[in-house]
Design an enzyme around this catalytic site. Structure first.
Site, PDB file in Angstrom:
ATOM      1  CE1 TYR A 194      -6.042  -1.159   0.526  1.00  0.00           C
ATOM      2  CE2 TYR A 194      -6.377  -0.349   2.457  1.00  0.00           C
ATOM      3  CZ  TYR A 194      -5.466  -0.849   2.001  1.00  0.00           C
ATOM      4  OH  TYR A 194      -4.170  -0.893   2.117  1.00  0.00           O
ATOM      5  CE  LYS A 218       2.093  -7.027 -11.936  1.00  0.00           C
ATOM      6  NZ  LYS A 218       3.311  -7.159 -12.050  1.00  0.00           N
ATOM      7  CG  ASP A 230       6.178  -5.389 -10.954  1.00  0.00           C
ATOM      8  OD1 ASP A 230       5.485  -4.447 -11.460  1.00  0.00           O
ATOM      9  OD2 ASP A 230       6.359  -6.530 -11.452  1.00  0.00           O
ATOM     10  CG  ASP A 250      -1.813   1.423   2.791  1.00  0.00           C
ATOM     11  OD1 ASP A 250      -1.443   2.312   3.460  1.00  0.00           O
ATOM     12  OD2 ASP A 250      -2.624   0.528   3.121  1.00  0.00           O
TER      13      ASP A 250
END
Ligand code: NAD
Length: 361
Positions: free
Chosen positions: A125, A192, A225, A249
């Site tokens: 972002y 991640k 995940d 988000d």
């Protein structure tokens, strides 16, 4: 009695309706508010020729606190997100989204009580994007090819994922401080880092370092995940989650789903000396002007604002009144009646009436 100057941004779509319902509830507490009306998004574009007029930033800088309705962001074209602009311009670096189940809400999950702390200014972002075919995109492709030996397809658009050590440090510290003040037991960093070693890896390494300063609070980390699966199966192992912007988000919407939906999940964007309170849902434009959507997420954002102002007793009272209205289930909107036979939902303003009645009783 003390009066508070608050910037009030109605937003668009269903924003003005949920803001009006919330303003009425806040005023029913007896606290004196001076609302400083400011415009953002489509309404500002019409009035001032820009979605983010200087008056908007000036008002928040002056009042330090804003209550904001959702603002529509045109997809793929038109102006850039007003929300992203506000968070970046005012350096509202921490987004807090408490997700807990209120008794009476229909959900398949039990006892969820998770606080999502999302970094608000960096990551994908950051707004640094390279459009397909533009000369600067070509330059970036060449640079990547020369320095990394990697070929990027010539028909690519590129968005940069930027994660800094300083940005990671302050958001993780914020999460731990929040945990301490609010008697939470654990902070989990989400990442991640196995794939993105230099961005998420930096976030994780910084989080581990910061965690050493808070031996009283448990620390853990999880790959994003795996978190999605675990939230649905064994959410009780999580308490405060701290995440880079994009994961924050997405995961906050997932957590909102666990606790009954977007209609009841509040939020706050906090900086060093300014704060903007807003629900996590968007402007739901298809329901605009229909007195239909749930104002409770916005009202609970108002409760967070009251706590931020130090009005904790009144905040508790308003939250209790909202919780009672939810638990009784008679004066709630359609989204809280999805699984109710012969449901007779009420409208946005009737929910405000019911909460005000509780406050006055
Ligand atoms: P949305 O949250 O506006 O709506 C998705 C769906 O969720 C709605 O159609 C509705 O079914 C349900 N919903 C949302 N809020 C609800 C409420 N208060 N009560 C009951 N049901 C509710 O998401 P979207 O459709 O992806 O976004 C619409 C616009 O809002 C987009 O332009 C988006 O960019 C913008 N947006 C703004 C903000 C913000 O201003 N903070 C946040 C998210 C999205």
């Amino acid at each position: 009695m003390k009066a508070y100057n608050i910037t009030l941004i109605q937003g668009d779509g269903t924003g003005p309706e949920v803001i009006e319902a919330t303003r009425r509830v806040l005023e029913a507490t007896g606290i004196n508010f001076h609302w400083d009306l400011a415009y953002a998004g489509a309404s500002a574009q019409q009035k001032f020729g820009t979605p983010t007029p200087q008056d908007l930033f000036e008002s928040i800088r002056t009042n330090k606190v804003a209550l904001k309705g959702p603002v529509t962001t045109p997809v793929g074209s038109g102006f850039r997100s007003v929300n992203v602009a506000l968070r970046k311009e005012l350096d509202l670096y921490a987004c807090i989204r408490p997700c807990k189940i209120y008794p009476g809400v229909s959900t398949q999950f039990k006892d969820v009580d998770i606080v999502v702390v999302r970094e608000n200014t960096e990551d994908l972002y950051s707004g640094i994007e390279f459009e397909k075919g533009k000369p600067e995109t070509e330059k970036l492709r060449e640079l990547v090819s020369q320095t990394k030996g990697e070929a990027i397809r010539d028909d690519s658009g590129i968005s940069l994922k930027v994660i800094s050590e300083a940005g990671s440090r302050r958001i993780v510290r914020f999460a731990f401080e929040y945990a301490r003040v609010n008697q939470r037991r654990k902070v989990t960093a989400v990442h991640k880092a196995n794939i993105m070693k230099f961005s998420d890896g930096l976030f994780l390494a910084t989080a581990r370092e910061v965690a050493r300063d808070y031996p009283d609070i448990e620390f853990g980390d999880v790959i994003v995940d795996a978190l999605c699966m675990q939230l649905v199966r064994t959410h009780s192992r999580f308490d405060v989650l701290v995440l880079p912007n994009l994961y924050g988000d997405i995961i906050s919407d997932l957590c909102a789903g666990l606790v009954g939906g977007l209609g009841i999940t509040p939020g706050a964007n906090i900086g060093y000396d300014m704060a903007v309170f807003e629900a996590i849902h968007g402007s739901a434009p298809k329901y605009a002007g229909q007195n239909k959507v749930n104002p409770i997420a916005m009202m609970l954002s108002g409760v967070m604002m009251l706590r931020h102002l130090g009005e904790t007793t009144i905040a508790d009272k308003v939250e209790k009144a909202i919780a009672e209205v939810i638990a009784e289930g008679k004066n709630v909107t359609y989204d809280l009646m999805l699984h109710v036979a012969d449901a007779k939902p009420v409208g946005t303003s009737q929910v405000a009436d019911a909460v005000i009645k509780k406050l006055e009783s």
